[in-house]
Motif scaffolding. Structure first.
Motif, short mmCIF file in Angstrom:
data_model
loop_
_atom_site.label_atom_id
_atom_site.label_comp_id
_atom_site.label_asym_id
_atom_site.label_seq_id
_atom_site.Cartn_x
_atom_site.Cartn_y
_atom_site.Cartn_z
N ASP A 96 0.85 -1.19 0.00
CA ASP A 96 0.00 0.00 0.00
C ASP A 96 0.89 1.24 0.00
N SER A 97 0.64 2.16 -0.92
CA SER A 97 1.47 3.36 -1.03
C SER A 97 1.43 4.20 0.23
N ARG A 98 0.40 3.99 1.05
CA ARG A 98 0.29 4.77 2.28
C ARG A 98 1.13 4.16 3.41
N ASP A 99 1.67 2.93 3.20
CA ASP A 99 2.46 2.25 4.22
C ASP A 99 3.94 2.33 3.88
N TYR A 100 4.77 2.21 4.93
CA TYR A 100 6.20 2.11 4.72
C TYR A 100 6.56 0.67 4.34
N PHE A 101 7.55 0.54 3.48
CA PHE A 101 7.98 -0.79 3.06
C PHE A 101 8.58 -1.58 4.22
N VAL A 102 9.07 -0.89 5.25
CA VAL A 102 9.69 -1.60 6.36
C VAL A 102 8.66 -2.34 7.20
N GLN A 103 7.39 -2.05 7.01
CA GLN A 103 6.37 -2.79 7.71
C GLN A 103 6.21 -4.17 7.08
N LYS A 104 5.49 -5.06 7.77
CA LYS A 104 5.39 -6.44 7.31
C LYS A 104 4.41 -6.61 6.16
N ASN A 105 3.64 -5.59 5.85
CA ASN A 105 2.61 -5.74 4.83
C ASN A 105 3.17 -5.56 3.43
N TYR A 106 3.34 -6.65 2.74
CA TYR A 106 3.71 -6.62 1.34
C TYR A 106 3.36 -7.97 0.73
N LEU A 107 3.27 -7.99 -0.58
CA LEU A 107 2.99 -9.23 -1.30
C LEU A 107 4.14 -9.47 -2.27
N LEU A 108 4.77 -10.62 -2.16
CA LEU A 108 5.91 -10.97 -3.00
C LEU A 108 5.42 -11.61 -4.30
N CYS A 109 5.94 -11.14 -5.43
CA CYS A 109 5.52 -11.65 -6.73
C CYS A 109 6.74 -11.77 -7.66
N SER A 110 6.52 -12.43 -8.78
CA SER A 110 7.54 -12.55 -9.81
C SER A 110 6.91 -12.23 -11.16
N VAL A 111 7.53 -11.31 -11.91
CA VAL A 111 6.96 -10.85 -13.17
C VAL A 111 7.05 -11.97 -14.22
N THR A 112 5.90 -12.23 -14.90
CA THR A 112 5.87 -13.28 -15.93
C THR A 112 5.63 -12.71 -17.33
N HIS A 113 4.88 -11.61 -17.45
CA HIS A 113 4.61 -10.99 -18.75
C HIS A 113 4.74 -9.48 -18.60
N LEU A 114 5.24 -8.83 -19.65
CA LEU A 114 5.56 -7.42 -19.54
C LEU A 114 5.18 -6.66 -20.80
N GLN A 115 4.49 -5.52 -20.60
CA GLN A 115 4.16 -4.58 -21.66
C GLN A 115 4.59 -3.20 -21.19
N PRO A 116 4.58 -2.19 -22.08
CA PRO A 116 5.10 -0.86 -21.68
C PRO A 116 4.44 -0.29 -20.43
N TYR A 117 3.12 -0.48 -20.27
CA TYR A 117 2.44 0.10 -19.11
C TYR A 117 1.71 -0.95 -18.27
N GLU A 118 1.94 -2.20 -18.55
CA GLU A 118 1.17 -3.23 -17.86
C GLU A 118 2.00 -4.51 -17.76
N PHE A 119 1.82 -5.23 -16.65
CA PHE A 119 2.54 -6.50 -16.51
C PHE A 119 1.72 -7.46 -15.66
#
Length: 636
Positions: A96-119
């Protein structure tokens, strides 16, 4: 000059006091060290992410959730994606852009497909985030920051490690298994009743293939099969039959209604356990299961091993995949979490940790977190001398739990809590004698057997019946190759290959030297070839291309050589100041643990080819070379 400030303690004082008051002092101290290291590592990784910002703002516009390993989210970026540093396969963190990254809230992902403005990114499940789906729903309602350029592995394990430490600390029945306590009353029987997990019938081959056990091995089996939950240590040098004993104990235990979990550090150790069960005739998938990683190449496993081996995919629960019916399960620490997920019903009564000399504190705590309960018995099996040999080198190290517990006099003097196997059944007597002298303070002896004498009459042995040889060679080193040493090795291998299979030979050389020698025999082999790579060879041949120009420095912090790494007459003769001699880190050849590795794995013949003057600058290797001289097995 002002003193440099010490870094702030990463653990709050209130939390520190809570930990100190929640467990005995030895365990509290270990827990504090673990949490400090975890938090410092977390801060370093997160600090790198903040110091070198690599993030974009985006919005989640779609997701495909089938509760499989291929669950994905589709994300639209507010800015065009730069494919030079944001590409397919990169790991990303959504928060969440309102949270700091140092907090525990995040979702780990791996990019599989990529376009100029979308993935599109695949969601990676983490043990510390069982509620990932709820967090994904939250992210869909907010503006998302996508952070990348952070190594995923360290951050991925932080939360799970902290949870493991806190869970074990909160359960006295668990943390008591890490320290000495008065042993429970023992029922002196080799066939205890472990609450009757299930009645099983073993195949007749189990009884037909019962091996012969030596007295100390019988004592270890009796101690392992007693009805108690006290932590037990089975110590011993390589080749003393530790895995052999564990397998027999497991078979006896499951007949009494127990469930046994084997955990190994390396997949090759798990392979060895699997092969031992095959030798005993047990391959029934309804009784025995071996977990394989998704990236494991199983081509080197036999057909019998594959009968009870299977790859665990994530998440396994949704496929109905379970090991509840298996009395024995073999896994590795890397697969610990997945193994926990597919074990839904009865808990394990015994956890056998093989190669425990390589298992760090947090791994033991994690195993307790996943499989620990009041009545489980943990067994640490390994070689505590491995830590001792590292300490000789004054390496910076944290003692392993095996070394810590085995060093406790309350443990190592109580045969109900610890037994050390001292008879080597793997190697020839001449190999065992020098191994005992160098690495085990003479607390190792050879079993009385003639089965390792087959190569004692090899044509190049100066002293028949003494299969340990040092051949002194002083050749020039050019681009990592000592041709003089290579010629000797090739001569020996040419002779040995007439009487020994390539699969029973191990060649230990620097990369370029090994490639030269291999291609002499098989021109088509590449650097990844398994030629001369036996794990427990009949013949171990060592050549390390050293000569007088690879000189141990006076302070023993490094070696000196000329700038090109090749022969330089002026420098080798000493006509140069000490400040002009470049220093490099010590090669592992001079570490006593290397000698331990070589000697403890070899069954019949050890050959070392090198420059004696250089190798003798380290005490352990000097003793080895003197041992060869004393027995007329030194070639000049």
């Amino acid at each position: 000059m002002s003193e440099s400030k010490k870094p702030a303690n990463p653990i709050r004082e209130a939390d520190r006091l809570k930990i100190i008051n929640s467990a005995p002092k030895p365990i509290a101290e270990v827990a504090l060290r673990l949490l400090e290291r975890i938090e410092n590592h977390r801060r370093n990784e997160i600090g790198n992410a903040i110091k070198y910002p690599a993030s974009i703002n985006a919005k989640i516009i779609d997701e495909v959730i089938n509760f499989t390993d291929e669950d994905t989210v589709t994300i639209r970026s507010e800015t065009e994606l730069d494919s030079s540093d944001f590409n397919k396969g990169v790991y990303i963190y959504l928060h969440d852009s309102r949270d700091y990254f140092v907090q525990k809230n995040y979702l780990l992902c791996s990019v599989t497909h990529l376009q100029p403005y979308e993935f599109i990114a695949r969601i990676i499940k983490q043990r510390s985030k069982p509620n990932w789906l709820d967090y994904l729903k939250h992210l869909k309602t907010s503006r998302v920051t996508v952070r990348f350029g952070v190594h995923h592995a360290p951050i991925n394990v932080f939360d799970g490690s902290v949870d493991a430490v806190k869970h074990v600390l909160s359960e006295p029945d668990l943390f008591e298994k890490l320290v000495y306590s008065e042993p429970t009353t023992l029922k002196l029987t080799n066939m205890p009743d472990f609450l009757g997990y299930k009645h099983i019938e073993l195949p007749q081959s189990i009884y037909d293939n019962v091996p012969t056990f030596f007295p100390e091995q019988k004592s270890a089996i009796n101690a392992l099969t007693r009805q108690t939950s006290d932590t037990f240590v089975l110590a011993g040098a390589p080749g003393t039959g530790k895995t052999f004993v564990l397998v027999e104990a497991a078979l006896r235990l499951i007949l009494a209604g127990a469930r046994v979990l084997f955990i190994s550090t390396y997949y090759k150790s798990a392979d060895a356990v699997s092969r031992e069960f095959v030798k005993r005739g047990l391959t029934d998938r309804n009784l025995l299961f071996r977990a394989l990683g998704s990236n494991r190449d199983a081509s080197d496993l036999s057909a019998d091993c594959m009968k009870f081996s299977e790859t665990i995919k994530m998440p396994p629960i949704t496929n109905g995949f379970t090991i509840d019916n298996c009395s024995i399960v073999i896994t590795t620490f890397c697969l610990l979490f997945k193994t926990c997920l597919i074990n839904n019903a009865q808990p394990f009564t015994h956890v056998f940790i093989d190669d425990a000399q390589h298992v760090c504190e947090i791994s033991i705590w994690d195993a307790l977190h996943q499989f620990g309960h009041k009545n489980v018995r943990f067994v640490l099996c390994g070689n505590p001398y491995s830590d001792y040999l590292d300490s000789i080198m004054e390496l910076e190290m944290v003692p392993t739990p095996l070394f810590r517990i085995a060093s406790d006099s309350s443990y190592n003097t109580n045969p109900n809590l610890m037994i050390t196997l001292t008879e080597n059944h793997r190697s020839h007597k001449a190999i065992v004698d020098i191994l005992a002298r160098l690495c085990y303070e003479d607390n190792l002896k050879t079993a009385d057997t003639d089965k390792h004498n087959a190569l004692c009459n090899w044509e190049y042995l100066p002293n028949p019946d003494f299969p340990v040889l040092f051949h002194n060679v002083d050749g020039k080193v050019k681009k990592g190759i000592n041709q003089a040493e290579a010629d000797v090795v090739i001569k020996y291998l040419t002779s040995l290959r007439h009487i020994v299979s390539d699969d029973d030979i191990r060649l230990s050389c620097d990369t370029e030297q090994k490639a030269l020698i291999r291609t002499h025999f098989k021109p088509e082999v590449d650097r990844m070839s398994n030629l001369f790579e036996a794990s427990y060879p009949r013949v171990y041949l060592v050549s390390r291309v050293h000569n007088k120009n690879w000189r141990v420095s006076d302070d023993e912090d490094g070696y000196a050589l000329n700038a090109s790494g090749e022969e330089d007459e002026d420098k080798s003769s000493g006509n140069i100041s000490e400040n002009e001699i470049p220093k490099v880190k010590p090669f592992f050849d001079f570490n006593p643990n290397t000698l331990n590795f070589i000697l403890s794995r070899t069954r019949e013949l050890v050959i070392v080819v090198g420059h004696a003057e250089t190798w003798e600058r380290k005490p352990a290797w000097k003793q080895f070379i003197d041992y060869c001289r004393e027995n007329n097995s030194y070639i000049e």
